[in-house]
Write an enzyme that holds these catalytic residues in place. Structure first.
Site, PDB file in Angstrom:
ATOM      1  N   HIS A 299     162.897 -49.813  16.770  1.00  0.00           N
ATOM      2  CA  HIS A 299     163.428 -48.549  16.249  1.00  0.00           C
ATOM      3  C   HIS A 299     163.149 -48.420  14.758  1.00  0.00           C
ATOM      4  O   HIS A 299     162.773 -47.367  14.273  1.00  0.00           O
ATOM      5  CB  HIS A 299     164.939 -48.458  16.503  1.00  0.00           C
ATOM      6  CG  HIS A 299     165.235 -48.075  17.906  1.00  0.00           C
ATOM      7  ND1 HIS A 299     165.678 -46.829  18.253  1.00  0.00           N
ATOM      8  CD2 HIS A 299     165.111 -48.768  19.054  1.00  0.00           C
ATOM      9  CE1 HIS A 299     165.825 -46.773  19.566  1.00  0.00           C
ATOM     10  NE2 HIS A 299     165.498 -47.942  20.070  1.00  0.00           N
TER      11      HIS A 299
ATOM     12  N   ASP B 143     168.455 -42.109  13.392  1.00  0.00           N
ATOM     13  CA  ASP B 143     168.122 -42.377  14.789  1.00  0.00           C
ATOM     14  C   ASP B 143     169.229 -41.781  15.649  1.00  0.00           C
ATOM     15  O   ASP B 143     170.414 -42.096  15.446  1.00  0.00           O
ATOM     16  CB  ASP B 143     168.038 -43.905  15.001  1.00  0.00           C
ATOM     17  CG  ASP B 143     167.459 -44.261  16.360  1.00  0.00           C
ATOM     18  OD1 ASP B 143     167.927 -43.694  17.380  1.00  0.00           O
ATOM     19  OD2 ASP B 143     166.548 -45.100  16.413  1.00  0.00           O
TER      20      ASP B 143
HETATM   21  C1  UDX Z   1     162.022 -51.331  23.256  1.00  0.00           C
HETATM   22  C2  UDX Z   1     162.073 -50.973  24.752  1.00  0.00           C
HETATM   23  O1  UDX Z   1     161.933 -52.154  25.542  1.00  0.00           O
HETATM   24  C3  UDX Z   1     160.993 -49.973  25.107  1.00  0.00           C
HETATM   25  O2  UDX Z   1     161.125 -49.593  26.463  1.00  0.00           O
HETATM   26  C4  UDX Z   1     161.126 -48.738  24.242  1.00  0.00           C
HETATM   27  O3  UDX Z   1     160.072 -47.840  24.530  1.00  0.00           O
HETATM   28  C5  UDX Z   1     161.125 -49.136  22.773  1.00  0.00           C
HETATM   29  O4  UDX Z   1     162.151 -50.087  22.522  1.00  0.00           O
HETATM   30  P1  UDX Z   1     160.020 -53.205  22.988  1.00  0.00           P
HETATM   31  O5  UDX Z   1     160.260 -53.730  24.339  1.00  0.00           O
HETATM   32  O6  UDX Z   1     160.149 -54.118  21.876  1.00  0.00           O
HETATM   33  O7  UDX Z   1     160.848 -51.861  22.754  1.00  0.00           O
HETATM   34  O8  UDX Z   1     158.502 -52.657  23.054  1.00  0.00           O
HETATM   35  P2  UDX Z   1     157.609 -51.782  22.116  1.00  0.00           P
HETATM   36  O9  UDX Z   1     158.194 -50.438  21.878  1.00  0.00           O
HETATM   37  O10 UDX Z   1     156.272 -51.819  22.733  1.00  0.00           O
HETATM   38  O11 UDX Z   1     157.603 -52.548  20.717  1.00  0.00           O
HETATM   39  C6  UDX Z   1     157.093 -53.832  20.543  1.00  0.00           C
HETATM   40  C7  UDX Z   1     156.596 -53.941  19.116  1.00  0.00           C
HETATM   41  O12 UDX Z   1     156.428 -55.314  18.819  1.00  0.00           O
HETATM   42  C8  UDX Z   1     155.241 -53.266  18.908  1.00  0.00           C
HETATM   43  O13 UDX Z   1     155.267 -52.556  17.709  1.00  0.00           O
HETATM   44  C9  UDX Z   1     154.267 -54.416  18.814  1.00  0.00           C
HETATM   45  O14 UDX Z   1     153.195 -54.204  17.919  1.00  0.00           O
HETATM   46  C10 UDX Z   1     155.133 -55.528  18.295  1.00  0.00           C
HETATM   47  N1  UDX Z   1     154.636 -56.845  18.760  1.00  0.00           N
HETATM   48  C11 UDX Z   1     154.772 -57.200  20.060  1.00  0.00           C
HETATM   49  C12 UDX Z   1     154.070 -57.685  17.837  1.00  0.00           C
HETATM   50  O15 UDX Z   1     153.931 -57.342  16.665  1.00  0.00           O
HETATM   51  N2  UDX Z   1     153.653 -58.897  18.266  1.00  0.00           N
HETATM   52  C13 UDX Z   1     153.770 -59.327  19.540  1.00  0.00           C
HETATM   53  O16 UDX Z   1     153.377 -60.452  19.815  1.00  0.00           O
HETATM   54  C14 UDX Z   1     154.358 -58.441  20.475  1.00  0.00           C
END
Ligand code: UDX
Length: 469
Positions: A28, A120
Site C-alpha cells: 500500500h 488510503d
Molecule cells: C497485497 C495483496 O496480496 C494483493 O492481492 C493486492 O493486490 C495488493 O496487496 P502482495 O501480495 O504483497 O499485495 O502483492 P503485490 O501487490 O504484487 O506486491 C508485491 C510487491 O513486492 C511488488 O511491488 C514487488 O515488486 C515486490 N517484491 C515481491 C519484491 O520487491 N521482491 C520480491 O522478491 C517479491
C-alpha cells in the site's frame, strides 16, 4: 515546460503541500510513495505520515521524501500486537485521527502548512480530519478500477461477497466483457473482516474532492468511464519508478519500503549468466502463503518445464519445499537451472533481458510492474482481488494464461508446465508475448509528458496550487 526537476529540491520552490497517509502494508505504501515522487517533481511538497510500528520494521527508509510518524495505538508491534484485525483498525481510527491532527498542527506551526490529504481509503476517517482543517481530500485506491467497481457494488448492496455458485454469472456494470464476480474474492481466515474494510472504503467517498486510482485509462477505459460518472476519478498509474518508464525524474532508482532484504547481487549475477528470455520468474508477493501440497506441485512443475527459473520463497515458506530440492538445484546445469531466493529486487528482475515470463499470484503491484516492463504472465491467483486480476490478464489484456486449479484447489504440475511452455516458447503464446510488449509501450506513454496519467496528475497539481495559501 517538462518537469525535469530534481526530486529533492524543496523549500522556496514549493507551492503546495500534500500529506500522504498510506495504510500500513508495503504493497500500500509503495504505490503512494511513487506517486509522491511524481508530485514532488511537479513542485508539491510531500510529507508521508505512517505509523511508528511500521517504520520500526522497515529495512531501509526512502530518502526522497520526508516521513513523519503517527500512532496507530500499537507503537511496539502494530497489527501483530493488536491481536485481531478489527481491534487494530478500530484503535487506529481513534488514535490515528488525533495524532494525524497533531501532525497537521505541527506542520502549520513550523511554517509549512498542509493543504491536501491523500489517504488510503482503508482509513476512511482521514476524510473527517481533512474536513476539520478545511483541507482538500483525495482517496488513493491502490487497486485497479475493475476491483474497486466490484467492492462499490457490494457497498451498494447490488452484489454480495464472497459469491455463491449462483452468482457466478452476474454481470456488473462497467465491464466490457463478462467479468463475473464468481472470479473475485476468495475467502480465507479473516477475509470477511477485510471485506468489510474494502467495502467501507466507499462509506464516505461522496465527501472527497478526488479519487485517485493506481491504474491507467487505456487499461480499463470502460470501467473507468462508468465509475467516473459516480466519483471524481483520476487514474495516475502505473506507480513504478520513473527510471523504468518515462525516465523524466532524476535519481529515481529507489523502489520503496520493505520488511524484506532483497538478494540483489545474487539474483542479478545469476540472471546475467542465463540466455535471453530463458528464465521463469516466480513470486507470490509479500503476504500470500501456499499450501504445502501446492508448493510441491509448483516445484515439480518448474523443474519439468525444462526452463530456467528464479523463485522467490520467503523464509517462512521455505520448509514447504520438497526435501533436498535446494541441494539438487545447486547440482543442476544445462537448461533447467534454478535459483531460489528469499526476496529479490523484482523490478530489476522483470526488466532483465533473461526474464521471459512471470509466474505470479496476481497482486496488483506485481501485475502493474509486469505490464510496465512488458513481461507475459502465468497466473496462479490465491485470494482477494487476485482472481479478478488474473481474468483481466487473460481475457481483457491478453498478456498471460491462467493456470487452473483442480477441484481440491491445487494447480497440478502438468498444468504449470503446460502454461509455462505456452507463454515462454510455443506459437500459441506468440500473441501474448506481443501484447505484453504493446502494453509496455502504453504504460510508458501514459506517464510520459501529455499521457493520460500525466495529464491527470498535472490537473491535480494545478488544483492544489490554485488553492494553496
Ligand atoms: C497485497 C495483496 O496480496 C494483493 O492481492 C493486492 O493486490 C495488493 O496487496 P502482495 O501480495 O504483497 O499485495 O502483492 P503485490 O501487490 O504484487 O506486491 C508485491 C510487491 O513486492 C511488488 O511491488 C514487488 O515488486 C515486490 N517484491 C515481491 C519484491 O520487491 N521482491 C520480491 O522478491 C517479491
Amino acid at each position: 515546460p517538462p518537469s525535469y526537476l530534481k526530486l529533492q529540491k524543496m523549500s522556496t520552490s514549493h507551492k503546495a503541500h500534500c500529506l500522504i497517509l498510506p495504510f500500513q502494508g508495503q504493497s500500500h505504501i509503495n504505490p503512494m510513495l511513487q506517486f509522491s515522487k511524481r508530485l514532488q517533481s511537479k513542485r508539491v511538497k510531500i510529507t508521508i505520515a505512517t505509523t511508528k510500528s511500521f517504520l520500526k520494521n522497515m529495512k531501509e527508509l526512502p530518502t526522497s521524501v520526508s516521513i513523519e510518524a503517527i500512532s496507530d495505538g500499537y507503537d511496539d508491534g502494530g497489527r501483530d500486537q493488536a491481536g485481531s484485525f478489527v481491534a487494530y483498525v478500530t484503535r487506529f481510527k481513534e488514535i490515528g485521527s488525533d495524532t494525524l491532527s497533531q501532525l497537521i498542527q505541527k506542520l502549520a506551526n513550523s511554517g509549512c502548512p498542509v493543504n491536501c490529504i491523500v489517504y488510503d481509503p482503508f482509513l476512511p476517517w482521514a476524510v473527517e480530519v481533512a474536513k476539520n482543517f478545511g483541507l482538500i481530500s483525495a482517496a488513493f485506491f491502490t487497486q485497479n478500477c475493475a476491483v474497486d467497481n466490484i467492492y462499490y457494488h457490494v457497498h451498494k448492496g447490488v452484489i454480495k461477497l464472497p459469491p455463491t455458485q449462483d452468482d457466478e454469472e452476474i454481470l456488473i456494470p462497467g465491464f466490457s466483457r463478462q467479468l463475473a464476480i464468481g472470479y473475485t474474492f476468495v475467502i480465507v481466515p479473516e477475509a470477511e473482516r477485510i471485506l468489510e474494510m474494502l467495502v467501507n472504503q466507499f462509506s464516505n467517498l461522496d465527501k472527497v474532492d478526488w479519487v485517485l486510482i493506481n491504474s491507467f485509462y487505456e487499461l480499463e477505459k470502460q470501467v473507468i468511464d462508468y465509475m467516473s460518472k459516480i466519483y471524481p476519478i483520476k487514474t495516475i498509474g502505473p506507480t513504478i519508478p520513473s527510471i523504468y518508464l518515462d525516465k523524466r525524474l532524476h535519481d529515481d532508482k529507489e523502489y520503496g519500503l520493505s520488511v524484506f532484504k532483497p538478494m540483489t547481487n545474487e539474483c542479478l549475477n545469476w540472471l546475467n549468466h542465463q540466455p535471453i528470455n530463458s528464465v521463469v520468474y516466480v513470486s507470490f508477493g509479500s503476504i500470500t502463503n501456499l499450501e504445502a501440497e501446492q508448493m510441491l506441485e509448483l516445484a515439480w512443475g518448474l523443474k519439468n518445464s525444462n526452463n530456467n527459473f528464479l523463485w522467490v520463497v520467503r523464509s517462512t515458506e521455505e520448509s514447504k519445499l520438497p526435501k533436498n530440492f535446494l541441494e539438487e538445484l545447486k547440482l543442476t546445469s544445462g537448461n533447467n537451472k534454478g535459483l531460489v531466493v528469499s526476496w529479490c529486487p523484482q523490478l530489476q528482475v522483470l526488466e532483465h533481458e533473461s526474464t521471459g515470463c512471470f509466474l505470479t499470484h496476481c497482486g496488483w503491484n506485481s501485475i502493474l510492474e509486469a505490464i510496465s516492463l512488458g513481461v507475459p504472465m502465468v497466473t496462479m491467483p490465491q485470494w482477494a482481488d487476485q482472481p479478478t486480476n488474473a481474468e483481466l490478464v487473460k481475457d481483457i489484456w491478453e498478456i498471460g494464461v491462467r493456470a487452473k486449479q483442480d477441484e481440491k484447489g491445487i494447480v497440478r504440475r502438468e498444468i504449470i508446465e503446460e502454461c509455462i511452455k505456452l507463454v515462454m516458447e510455443e506459437e500459441e503464446g506468440k500473441l501474448i508475448r506481443e501484447n505484453a510488449k504493446k502494453w509496455k509501450e502504453m504504460a510508458r506513454n501514459t506517464v510520459d509528458e501529455g499521457g493520460s496519467s500525466d495529464k491527470n496528475i498535472e490537473e491535480f497539481v494545478s488544483k492544489l496550487m490554485s488553492t494553496s495559501h
